[in-house]
Design a protein around this motif. Structure first.
Motif, PDB file in Angstrom:
ATOM      1  N   UNK A 224      92.450 -42.252  26.275  1.00  0.00           N
ATOM      2  CA  UNK A 224      92.566 -42.323  24.824  1.00  0.00           C
ATOM      3  C   UNK A 224      91.427 -43.066  24.192  1.00  0.00           C
ATOM      4  N   UNK A 225      90.523 -43.597  25.041  1.00  0.00           N
ATOM      5  CA  UNK A 225      89.377 -44.330  24.505  1.00  0.00           C
ATOM      6  C   UNK A 225      88.085 -43.804  25.132  1.00  0.00           C
ATOM      7  N   UNK A 226      87.556 -44.516  26.113  1.00  0.00           N
ATOM      8  CA  UNK A 226      86.239 -44.134  26.618  1.00  0.00           C
ATOM      9  C   UNK A 226      86.160 -43.990  28.129  1.00  0.00           C
ATOM     10  N   UNK A 227      87.282 -43.953  28.801  1.00  0.00           N
ATOM     11  CA  UNK A 227      87.269 -43.751  30.249  1.00  0.00           C
ATOM     12  C   UNK A 227      87.809 -42.360  30.536  1.00  0.00           C
ATOM     13  N   UNK A 228      87.016 -41.561  31.263  1.00  0.00           N
ATOM     14  CA  UNK A 228      87.343 -40.157  31.488  1.00  0.00           C
ATOM     15  C   UNK A 228      87.373 -39.839  32.972  1.00  0.00           C
ATOM     16  N   UNK A 229      88.165 -38.846  33.302  1.00  0.00           N
ATOM     17  CA  UNK A 229      88.068 -38.176  34.589  1.00  0.00           C
ATOM     18  C   UNK A 229      87.739 -36.720  34.279  1.00  0.00           C
TER      19      UNK A 229
END
Length: 1040
Positions: A224-229
Motif C-alpha cells: 500500500x506504500x512503496x514496497x513491492x513484489x
C-alpha cells in the motif's frame, strides 16, 4: 503456472511442519445413520432420497481427485460418514415436523425442494473450500508464491487469487494489496486489499472478476506504500483461456475508441448546436433591437411629414371637390365629389380616382370610377370610397381611366389632393401602432433576407461538397487501368480486394505478382503485412489480393513485386500507391507546410504564381494540414486584405534588423519579413535592377527565421526563380543545423525566366513540380530540368471556387448554377452587350481575356476576331500589353473595329476585374490560343461559368480541354467527358479549324450546345484534385 517463486526444500518442510494441524485432534465421524432419518428419506416420489443421492455423488466425485496434497482413502471415508450423518439427522428433524398421514403435500414438496437446493449449495461450498485447502498445501510444498482458484481462468468469471506472504519481500508487512490490470496492463486496472486465510502457509487472498475481454491478467503485490513484489521485475501474469486473443482485443479496443469518439463527436456537435443557437438568439436580439431603432427613426420621419401635410390639407376646395358627409372616420363609405370642368379632365370621357392614405404610405389602395351626379353649379361627378381604417389623411389624384390605362391626370399641380379624416383615431395611439407595424415589417423583411442568404449558403456548401466527392471518386479511379479496389471507397474494418494490371506497368510479363501492403503511410502498429501472392482475376490481365483493413487505418499503402523476396518493384515511380481509408478511428496527423514566396494573391499579386500560393495553401489547409506563408513585407502590399496585422518580433541577420509581422490573408497564417536595409521598400514586387540580390536575401532571411524560431516544418515549398535559392541555402546551411526533418519541394511556374536559378534549385530539391503534366514533358529536355526527371512531376493548377463562382458573383446580373445556366448566361450576355454598347442580339459571342504578349498568340487573336465577325458573331477582348508597341497596335485595331463593326466588337485594353467576371458569364466561347501555356487558368475559369473553351493544344490547355470531336477516348481516360474545341497549329488555319466548328455548333444545335455548357460547369477544375496530388508529393518527399 507462469508466475511462481520457489524456495529451497529444507525451509519449505520446516514451515510446513510448523503450520501442520494435528489430525488426531479432529472429531471422530459417526458410523451410521439413525433409522428414523432413513424412513423419512423414503418420501413420496423419492424427492428427499434423490437429494441425498446427489449429495453422496458430489462427495464421492469431489473427494476422489488427483492431487499431490496429503490425502488418504480414510480422509474420504471419514468425511463421507461424518458429514452425511450430520446432514441426514438435520433433515430428519426438519421432515419430522411435516409427517401427518404418510404422504407429502404440495407445500411439503416445495419445502423439500428448497431444502434440497440449499443442501447442494452448502455441500458444493464445503467441497470448494476443501479443494482450495489442498491447492494451498500443494503450492506451499512446491514453493509457489501464488495460485488461483479455479485453476483454469476464464473470461467473465470470478476468481480468487492466493498469495503466500512468507515467500515474498512482503513477509513482514501487515497490509497486502494487489495492483493489476488485464491484457498487458491495457484494460480494467484494479487495486484490492488481500485478507489472511485460515490455510496453513501464510496465504492471503482476494476475489477478482475477470472481464469478458481478458486474455491475460497482469499484477503485482505491495504494502500500500512503496514496497513491492513484482516477480523479480517481470510482474505476475495469468493466462485467461477461452476468450479473446490479442488481435481480437485490439479490434475490441478500436471499437471502444470508435464508440468513445462517436460519443465525443455527438457531445461536441450538441455543444456546437447549443452555442450556435445561443449565437442565433443573441444575433436575433441585436437585429431586433436594430429593427426597433430603425422603426422608431422611420416613424419619426413619417410623423413629421404627415403632421405637416395634415396642417395643410383642407376638408374641401370650393368648386373643385368636397366629401359627403362632412364628418367621417376610418371604414366609413363616403362620396367624393369632383367638378370635372375645374381642371384638365374637362373633356375626359371617364373619371377615376387613384388614391391612398397617410401620404401614400401603402401605395395605391383606392381605385373607383366616378358617376355623374346631376348636381347643379358645375359638371359634378362622384365616386363612393371606403375610407381606410387607419387613415389620418386621404391622398388622391383624378384620371381619365384606371391605372395603367389613364393618360390624363389632375394631380393638383403635382402636389396631389389631400383631405384630413375628421374622426380619425387619436394621433398618439396611431403613431404607437404605426411604429409597431413598421417594426414588424422590418422584421419580416430581414428574416426573408436572412433565410435567402442561409439557403444560398447551404446550397453553395452542398454543391462544393458534392463536387469534392465527385473529384475524390475520380481521383480513386484515375489509375483504374493499373490499380483499383472493390469497393471503391475503402472503409476501416472492412475487407477490400485490390485489382492490379501488371500489363500497364514495369512488371509486365512477370510470372508472379506479389502484393506488399501496410497502412497509415507505412507507420501502422502492425507493420507491413506479409507479402501476398496475387491471384488471377476474371477481367483480363488483372490479378487480385484481399486485405482486411484495420479499424485504426486512415490510409492504405502498397507496392507490387515480382517475387516474395522482392526482385523488381512497381512503386509508382517512388511515390508508392496510396488509397484513403474512410471511417477509421485514427485521423491522419497533419503535416506542416511552409511556403516561401515573393507573390501572394490578393495582397502581392503580379501573375499566376500569387494565385497558386494562396489557393494551394487554402486547399491543403482544408485537408486539415497546417500551412504558413513567409512573404516580404513590401511597402506596396494591399493591406486591406490582411486581417489582424501586427508586429510580432525582430531578429538580426545579414547585418540588419529584420522585423516580423503576422496577419491572416484569406484565412491563412502569413509571416511578413521586413528587413531594415530597404530591400522591400521599392514600391514594387519586381522591376528593380537588384531583384536577384533582394530575393536571395529574403530567402536566406526566411530560413533564418525558421531556424531562430525553432520551427520544424515537414515541407518547405518554394516557387520559381525568385525563391529558388531556398533549396540550396537550406541544404548547405540549415539541413544539418536545426532543420533536419524538413524536406524541400520546388515548383516551376514558368521556365522562361531565371533558368539558371531554376536549374540549381532542381538539383537541390527533394521533389520538384511544374504546373501541368504536358508542360513537364515539354520542358523535360531543358538543361535545367533534364538531369532531374526522376523527381520531376506535373501537377495541374486549379482555380479558387470562392472567387470564381457564378452562383455568388456580385458582378453578374443573375446568379446561376448548371441547373439554370441558360437563363443565367442569357442575362449576363445582355448585360455585357448593354455595358459595352454592342447590339443586343442572339448571336455567338467570343470572349478573350489575356495579357497581350507573343506567348499568348496575339497574331491568332487578331485572326480569330475577324473570323468571328465574318461568321456574324460578336467579340469582346479584355487585356493590355506590357510592350507599348503591341499596346498601340491593338489601340489601332480597336479604333478600326469601332468604325467598321461598332455593334459587334469591343476591345477593352485595360485591366477590369468586374468586367472580366461579366465576360466569363456572358460569352459563349472563351478563346485561349497561346503559343505555350504552362497551365493556364483562363480556360478553367471559362468552364466554371459555362463558357466553352477554344484553345491551342499546348501545356495545361491540352491537359484540361478535350475536343468534342477528337478527344472522347482521351477524356474518358481521365474520367471526364469532352468539354471544348482545340487545334494544333500556330497559324490562322489552325485556329479556324477549332473556332469554325465551335460557332457552327452554336448555330446548328442549341440544345446540344446548352447541354455542353451544363456539362463543363459540373466538371471540377478547382484545387480539390491538385491538393490531393500535392499531398502525395509531400509525403513522398518526406521518405527521402
Amino acid at each position: 503456472m507462469e508466475s511462481t517463486v520457489a524456495v529451497d526444500e529444507e525451509s519449505t518442510i520446516a514451515l510446513y511442519q510448523k503450520n501442520k494441524v494435528n489430525e488426531s485432534e479432529k472429531e471422530e465421524l459417526k458410523e451410521d445413520v439413525p433409522s428414523k432419518t432413513k424412513s423419512y428419506l423414503n418420501a413420496e416420489n423419492g424427492s428427499a432420497r434423490k437429494v441425498v443421492e446427489d449429495v453422496l455423488g458430489l462427495q464421492k466425485k469431489e473427494l476422489i481427485l488427483e492431487n499431490d496434497t496429503v490425502s488418504t482413502s480414510r480422509d474420504a471415508a471419514t468425511y463421507e460418514g461424518k458429514h452425511f450423518t450430520d446432514y441426514a439427522i438435520t433433515e430428519e428433524k426438519h421432515l419430522a415436523g411435516t409427517e401427518t398421514d404418510g404422504t407429502v403435500t404440495g407445500k411439503d414438496e416445495k419445502t423439500i425442494e428448497d431444502a434440497s437446493a440449499k443442501l447442494k449449495l452448502e455441500m458444493e461450498e464445503k467441497l470448494r473450500k476443501q479443494e482450495i485447502e489442498r491447492l494451498a498445501e500443494g503450492n506451499f510444498l512446491k514453493g509457489n508464491k501464488i495460485f488461483v482458484y479455479p485453476q483454469t481462468v476464464r473470461p467473465d468469471e470470478d476468481i480468487e487469487v492466493f498469495f503466500n506472504r512468507s515467500f515474498s519481500t512482503l513477509n513482514d508487512e501487515q497490509d497486502i494489496l494487489i495492483m493489476g490490470a488485464f491484457n498487458d496492463w491495457r484494460w480494467r486496472s484494479f487495486t484490492m486489499r488481500l485478507n489472511k486465510t485460515y490455510f496453513k502457509g501464510d496465504w492471503w487472498s482476494c476475489q477478482i472478476h475477470v472481464p469478458k475481454e481478458a486474455y491475460k491478467m497482469d499484477f503485482v503485490f505491495f504494502n500500500g506504500q512503496n514496497i513491492y513484489d513484482n516477480n523479480d521485475k517481470q510482474d505476475f501474469c495469468i493466462i485467461v483461456e477461452g476468450g479473446m486473443d490479442v488481435f481480437a482485443f485490439e479490434d475490441f479496443l478500436l471499437e471502444e475508441k470508435r464508440r468513445e469518439l462517436e460519443k465525443l463527436a455527438k457531445e461536441q456537435a450538441e455543444k456546437e448546436r447549443q452555442e450556435e443557437e445561443q449565437r442565433r438568439i443573441e444575433a436575433e436580439k441585436a437585429a431586433s433591437e436594430a429593427d426597433r431603432a430603425q422603426a422608431k427613426v422611420e416613424t419619426g420621419k413619417r410623423r413629421e411629414i404627415l403632421e405637416q401635410l395634415m396642417k395643410q390639407a383642407p376638408r374641401s376646395v370650393d368648386n373643385i371637390w368636397f366629401i359627403e358627409p362632412n364628418e367621417f372616420k376610418g371604414a366609413d363609405k363616403v362620396k367624393l365629389y369632383y367638378n370635372k370642368t375645374s381642371g384638365p379632365l374637362a373633356h375626359a370621357n371617364e373619371l377615376w380616382i387613384h388614391g391612398g392614405h397617410n401620404n401614400w404610405c401603402n401605395g395605391l389602395t383606392i381605385v373607383e370610377k366616378f358617376l355623374r351626379s346631376g348636381r347643379e353649379g358645375g359638371d359634378w361627378w362622384y365616386a363612393e370610397v371606403v375610407v381606410p381604417g387607419r387613415a389620418l389623411v386621404l391622398d388622391w389624384v383624378f384620371a381619365d381611366g384606371p391605372p395603367k390605362v389613364a393618360t390624363i391626370y389632375d394631380n393638383n399641380n403635382y402636389q396631389d389632393f389631400h383631405a384630413v379624416v375628421p374622426k380619425s383615431i387619436p394621433e398618439e395611439m396611431f403613431w404607437v401602432e404605426e411604429e409597431h407595424q413598421i417594426f414588424r415589417k422590418l422584421q419580416a423583411e430581414r428574416k426573408l433576407r436572412e433565410e435567402a442568404i442561409r439557403a444560398k449558403a447551404e446550397k453553395t456548401a452542398r454543391m462544393k461538397a458534392e463536387m469534392k466527392e465527385r473529384t475524390l471518386k475520380r481521383f480513386l479511379l484515375s489509375q483504374k487501368h493499373i490499380v483499383y479496389t472493390e469497393p471503391l471507397d475503402v472503409h476501416a474494418g472492412s475487407t477490400v480486394t485490390v485489382f492490379y494490371n501488371p500489363a500497364n506497368t514495369v512488371l509486365n510479363g512477370k510470372h508472379e505478382i506479389w502484393f506488399r501492403c501496410s497502412f497509415n503511410r507505412w507507420t501502422h502498429r502492425m507493420g507491413p503485412l506479409p507479402p501476398q501472392r496475387m491471384l488471377p482475376a476474371d477481367n483480363g490481365s488483372h490479378v487480385k489480393a484481399t486485405v482486411k483493413v484495420p479499424l485504426d487505418a486512415y490510409m492504405m499503402d502498397f507496392v507490387f513485386s515480382e517475387r516474395e523476396d522482392g526482385g523488381m518493384f512497381d512503386n509508382k515511380g517512388g511515390m508508392d500507391y496510396h488509397i484513403p481509408v474512410f471511417g477509421g478511428i485514427v485521423k491522419e496527423p497533419p503535416m506542416h507546410i511552409v511556403h516561401i514566396a515573393v507573390e501572394m494573391a490578393p495582397i502581392a499579386k503580379v501573375g499566376g504564381l500569387g494565385d497558386v500560393v494562396t489557393s494551394l495553401s487554402r486547399a491543403v489547409q482544408d485537408l486539415n494540414h497546417n500551412v504558413n506563408i513567409i512573404l516580404p513585407k513590401y511597402d506596396c502590399l494591399n493591406l486591406s486584405h490582411v486581417k489582424d496585422l501586427h508586429y510580432q518580433k525582430s531578429y538580426s541577420w545579414g547585418g540588419t534588423e529584420i522585423k516580423v509581422w503576422f496577419g491572416k490573408v484569406e484565412g491563412l497564417s502569413v509571416y511578413f519579413l521586413e528587413p531594415q536595409n530597404g530591400f522591400v521598400w521599392t514600391g514594387c514586387v519586381y522591376g528593380c535592377k537588384n531583384d536577384a540580390e533582394r530575393f536571395g536575401f529574403f530567402c536566406h532571411a526566411a530560413l533564418e527565421f525558421l531556424h531562430q524560431g525553432g520551427l520544424q516544418p515537414d515541407i518547405i515549398h518554394c516557387h520559381d526563380w525568385s525563391s529558388a535559392p531556398v533549396a540550396w541555402l537550406f541544404k548547405d546551411h540549415y539541413m544539418h543545423y536545426g532543420l533536419s526533418k524538413t524536406r524541400v519541394v520546388f515548383t516551376i511556374h514558368n521556365l522562361e525566366f531565371g533558368a539558371h536559378f531554376i536549374g540549381k534549385a532542381m538539383a537541390y530539391a527533394d521533389k520538384a513540380t511544374t504546373v501541368s503534366h504536358t508542360y513537364s514533358k515539354e520542358v523535360a529536355g531543358n538543361p535545367a530540368v533534364a538531369p532531374h526527371l526522376h523527381k520531376f512531376h506535373g501537377i495541374l493548377n486549379g482555380i479558387d471556387l470562392d472567387i470564381w463562382d457564378p452562383y455568388n458573383d456580385k458582378f453578374i446580373p443573375v446568379p446561376y448554377t448548371s441547373e439554370n445556366v441558360v437563363e443565367g448566361k442569357r442575362a449576363a450576355k445582355e448585360a455585357l452587350q448593354q455595358r459595352l454598347g454592342l447590339k443586343k442580339s442572339d448571336h455567338p459571342l467570343v470572349g478573350i481575356i489575356t495579357r497581350l504578349t507573343h506567348q499568348k498568340g496575339i497574331h491568332l487573336i487578331k485572326h480569330a476576331i475577324w473570323n468571328t465577325l465574318k461568321r456574324n458573331g460578336q467579340v469582346v477582348l479584355l487585356g493590355s500589353a506590357p510592350d507599348p508597341r503591341i499596346q498601340n497596335d491593338f489601340v489601332n485595331l480597336a479604333n478600326q473595329l469601332h468604325s467598321s463593326h461598332s455593334d459587334q466588337a469591343r476591345l477593352c485594353l485595360t485591366y477590369d476585374e468586374p468586367l472580366s467576371h461579366l465576360i466569363y458569364a456572358g460569352a459563349d466561347f472563351i478563346l485561349v490560343p497561346s503559343i505555350f501555356e504552362p497551365c493556364g487558368l483562363t480556360q478553367l475559369t471559362a468552364m466554371r461559368y459555362g463558357s466553352i473553351p477554344v484553345v491551342r493544344k499546348t501545356g495545361g490547355l491540352y491537359d484540361t480541354v478535350f475536343d468534342v470531336d477528337d478527344d472522347k477516348a482521351r477524356a474518358e481516360a481521365q474520367g471526364l467527358e469532352p468539354n471544348g474545341f482545340n487545334f494544333d497549329g500556330a497559324d490562322g488555319a489552325g485556329v479556324d479549324y477549332a473556332l469554325n466548328r465551335a460557332i457552327s455548333a452554336w448555330y446548328d444545335g442549341r440544345d446540344w450546345f446548352n447541354s455542353l455548357c451544363k456539362r463543363v460547369m459540373e466538371q471540377d477544375w478547382s484545387w480539390n484534385r491538385p491538393a490531393l496530388d500535392y499531398m502525395e508529393l509531400y509525403h513522398a518527399a518526406k521518405k527521402y
